[in-house]
Design a protein around this motif. Structure first.
Motif, PDB file in Angstrom:
ATOM      1  N   UNK A  54       0.036  -3.535  -1.556  1.00  0.00           N
ATOM      2  CA  UNK A  54      -0.446  -2.239  -2.047  1.00  0.00           C
ATOM      3  C   UNK A  54       0.568  -1.694  -3.051  1.00  0.00           C
ATOM      4  N   UNK A  55       0.576  -2.287  -4.238  1.00  0.00           N
ATOM      5  CA  UNK A  55       1.611  -2.018  -5.229  1.00  0.00           C
ATOM      6  C   UNK A  55       1.615  -0.573  -5.711  1.00  0.00           C
ATOM      7  N   UNK A  56       0.453  -0.012  -5.968  1.00  0.00           N
ATOM      8  CA  UNK A  56       0.401   1.359  -6.471  1.00  0.00           C
ATOM      9  C   UNK A  56       0.891   2.339  -5.399  1.00  0.00           C
ATOM     10  N   UNK A  57       0.500   2.133  -4.160  1.00  0.00           N
ATOM     11  CA  UNK A  57       0.983   2.987  -3.074  1.00  0.00           C
ATOM     12  C   UNK A  57       2.500   2.834  -2.924  1.00  0.00           C
ATOM     13  N   UNK A  58       2.987   1.605  -3.006  1.00  0.00           N
ATOM     14  CA  UNK A  58       4.423   1.361  -2.918  1.00  0.00           C
ATOM     15  C   UNK A  58       5.160   2.107  -4.022  1.00  0.00           C
ATOM     16  N   UNK A  59       4.613   2.048  -5.219  1.00  0.00           N
ATOM     17  CA  UNK A  59       5.213   2.733  -6.368  1.00  0.00           C
ATOM     18  C   UNK A  59       5.275   4.238  -6.096  1.00  0.00           C
ATOM     19  N   UNK A  60       4.189   4.806  -5.586  1.00  0.00           N
ATOM     20  CA  UNK A  60       4.131   6.248  -5.322  1.00  0.00           C
ATOM     21  C   UNK A  60       5.108   6.655  -4.218  1.00  0.00           C
ATOM     22  N   UNK A  61       5.128   5.909  -3.123  1.00  0.00           N
ATOM     23  CA  UNK A  61       6.066   6.214  -2.044  1.00  0.00           C
ATOM     24  C   UNK A  61       7.509   6.091  -2.536  1.00  0.00           C
ATOM     25  N   UNK A  62       7.790   5.023  -3.268  1.00  0.00           N
ATOM     26  CA  UNK A  62       9.142   4.795  -3.760  1.00  0.00           C
ATOM     27  C   UNK A  62       9.570   5.887  -4.736  1.00  0.00           C
ATOM     28  N   UNK A  63       8.665   6.315  -5.591  1.00  0.00           N
ATOM     29  CA  UNK A  63       8.999   7.375  -6.549  1.00  0.00           C
ATOM     30  C   UNK A  63       9.320   8.673  -5.809  1.00  0.00           C
ATOM     31  N   UNK A  64       8.591   8.954  -4.729  1.00  0.00           N
ATOM     32  CA  UNK A  64       8.869  10.149  -3.933  1.00  0.00           C
ATOM     33  C   UNK A  64      10.256  10.060  -3.309  1.00  0.00           C
ATOM     34  N   UNK A  65      10.565   8.931  -2.678  1.00  0.00           N
ATOM     35  CA  UNK A  65      11.883   8.755  -2.067  1.00  0.00           C
ATOM     36  C   UNK A  65      13.002   8.805  -3.089  1.00  0.00           C
ATOM     37  N   UNK A  66      12.760   8.230  -4.244  1.00  0.00           N
ATOM     38  CA  UNK A  66      13.734   8.235  -5.334  1.00  0.00           C
ATOM     39  C   UNK A  66      14.021   9.667  -5.789  1.00  0.00           C
ATOM     40  N   UNK A  67      12.977  10.449  -6.030  1.00  0.00           N
ATOM     41  CA  UNK A  67      13.186  11.817  -6.513  1.00  0.00           C
ATOM     42  C   UNK A  67      13.799  12.718  -5.447  1.00  0.00           C
ATOM     43  N   UNK A  68      13.392  12.538  -4.192  1.00  0.00           N
ATOM     44  CA  UNK A  68      14.027  13.302  -3.120  1.00  0.00           C
ATOM     45  C   UNK A  68      15.512  12.969  -3.044  1.00  0.00           C
ATOM     46  N   UNK A  69      15.842  11.686  -3.203  1.00  0.00           N
ATOM     47  CA  UNK A  69      17.238  11.262  -3.193  1.00  0.00           C
ATOM     48  C   UNK A  69      18.021  11.797  -4.383  1.00  0.00           C
ATOM     49  N   UNK A  70      17.410  11.786  -5.564  1.00  0.00           N
ATOM     50  CA  UNK A  70      18.089  12.344  -6.744  1.00  0.00           C
ATOM     51  C   UNK A  70      18.437  13.811  -6.529  1.00  0.00           C
TER      52      UNK A  70
END
Length: 135
Positions: A54-70
């Motif tokens: 589920x590449x698009x879902x993975x991208x969305x989840x990862x982007x959320x975690x990335x921005x929360x971490x930033x």
């Protein structure tokens, strides 16, 4: 991390309740819903989605975690560069999110984002690139 004149490593704060929930086997979606600022929950969701194709879902989840971490890195004094050590577990959620973001970007043809994530991960800590397989 050998540059004595460079910025000090950034260590994100502990998030003990969320970490304990994940460690106890709580579904990462439930942990993310209760602790939406906890990057490790988003990273776990992203990794699970990527493994399921589920590449698009993975991208969305990862982007959320990335921005929360930033956001958390900036609050911890990070100025946009410098080490983010893999050995400090609270940093791993951000670094794992960054790695999955890069992997998912590569799968959907976002070459520039893939390259940026790969470089950012290695610059943060080469051990993170090794541990996540984005090298």
């Amino acid at each position: 991390m050998t540059n004595l004149l460079g910025p000090q490593p950034t260590h994100l704060p502990e998030h003990t309740a969320a970490q304990a929930a994940l460690d106890a086997g709580t579904d990462p979606a439930a942990v993310a819903a209760e602790h939406p600022d906890y990057s490790e929950a988003w990273a776990a969701l992203a990794e699970k989605a990527l493994e399921a194709g589920e590449t698009v879902a993975a991208y969305a989840y990862a982007r959320t975690g990335y921005h929360r971490g930033l956001d958390q890195l900036r609050r911890a004094g990070w100025k946009g560069h410098g080490p983010v050590p893999w050995s400090h577990r609270p940093n791993q959620g951000f670094l794992r999110s960054l790695a999955v973001l890069g992997k998912a970007a590569g799968k959907i043809g976002e070459t520039e984002e893939y390259d940026r994530c790969k470089t950012f991960l290695a610059d943060s800590d080469p051990a993170a690139a090794e541990a996540t397989g984005l090298k």
